[in-house]
Design a protein around this motif. Sequence first.
Motif, PDB file in Angstrom:
ATOM      1  N   GLU A 167       0.841  -1.200   0.000  1.00  0.00           N
ATOM      2  CA  GLU A 167       0.000   0.000   0.000  1.00  0.00           C
ATOM      3  C   GLU A 167       0.877   1.250   0.000  1.00  0.00           C
ATOM      4  N   GLU A 168       0.471   2.267  -0.751  1.00  0.00           N
ATOM      5  CA  GLU A 168       1.221   3.506  -0.739  1.00  0.00           C
ATOM      6  C   GLU A 168       1.241   4.093   0.671  1.00  0.00           C
ATOM      7  N   ALA A 169       2.398   4.605   1.064  1.00  0.00           N
ATOM      8  CA  ALA A 169       2.555   5.108   2.423  1.00  0.00           C
ATOM      9  C   ALA A 169       1.525   6.188   2.748  1.00  0.00           C
ATOM     10  N   VAL A 170       1.298   7.095   1.807  1.00  0.00           N
ATOM     11  CA  VAL A 170       0.324   8.170   2.042  1.00  0.00           C
ATOM     12  C   VAL A 170      -1.057   7.591   2.305  1.00  0.00           C
ATOM     13  N   ASP A 171      -1.464   6.607   1.503  1.00  0.00           N
ATOM     14  CA  ASP A 171      -2.785   6.007   1.673  1.00  0.00           C
ATOM     15  C   ASP A 171      -2.890   5.275   3.004  1.00  0.00           C
ATOM     16  N   HIS A 172      -1.833   4.569   3.368  1.00  0.00           N
ATOM     17  CA  HIS A 172      -1.852   3.826   4.636  1.00  0.00           C
ATOM     18  C   HIS A 172      -2.011   4.761   5.825  1.00  0.00           C
ATOM     19  N   PHE A 173      -1.205   5.807   5.865  1.00  0.00           N
ATOM     20  CA  PHE A 173      -1.243   6.688   7.030  1.00  0.00           C
ATOM     21  C   PHE A 173      -2.486   7.575   7.047  1.00  0.00           C
TER      22      PHE A 173
END
Length: 281
Positions: A11-17
């Motif tokens: 998962e893209e880091a931005v989407d995860h956080f």
Amino acid sequence: MAAEAQGAWSEEAVDHFLRSQRIRARDGAAVRWFHAANSKARAREAARSDVHMIEADVLLRGGKGGNGDPIMAHPPETDSDNTLQEWLKEIVNTNKGIKLDFKSLEAIWPSLELLEHVKQHLRRPIWINADILQGPNGDNAVVDAKEFLDTVTSFFPNVTLSLGWTTGWHPDKHNKGYDWMMVKEMAQICSTLSQPVTFPVRAALVRQSISELCWLMQQSDRYSLTVWTGKEDVYSVEDLLYIRENFDKINRRFCLLDVKSGIRDAAHSREKEWLFLLNYN
């Protein structure tokens, strides 16, 4: 649970956080990094900090050809007060994403075995990095691409791969960028991969490589760039804006690591909507 954990690895880091409500908007500038968290003191500091992603370097004790434990160190160092096993024990109890940068092929298999043992506890972005090709002014040894990818994907088919070039930068001469041969060789290597791939590229070399890197990004919607900077590199806000504008034209986001705080703040104030991952350490 293990399957759920590995789903987060791609998962893209931005989407995860954003999904986990650790950032307020889908803005990569809110995602903070801790770089070179290798020693026990640095790993402890990273674990207790408010960053989102932690980066660290892995090699075998004794350096290239060593047969010791995987340790957390960056060449030319060949020893450390911290093993990967101890490092994972420190970091696994946090909610921070992980980027492991491998400096030798020998370290990969035993390191991934250790990661395998804790994967069910790692529902977060996991990046596995190696420099697999020679790049502009690069004179460091590369990690064999086929063996690296075969080993990593056999353990973790969903992990985010960070695949780079060795590079150098010289302040007293013109520095050539990433040429067509470099990006086309990388595209060929990655053409059979199914997981997300991010390409770490040196900020001081990107502006002169826009055409080549834009072409590379257009080869798959799984690709992204991670723009990083060396401590002594010279670059400007205008360079970063130029990079951003050109990749916006092909609707590609890119990540920005290791940016000097003054330039980072100036650039961010100029372009609030940048979708960058910024290193604040």
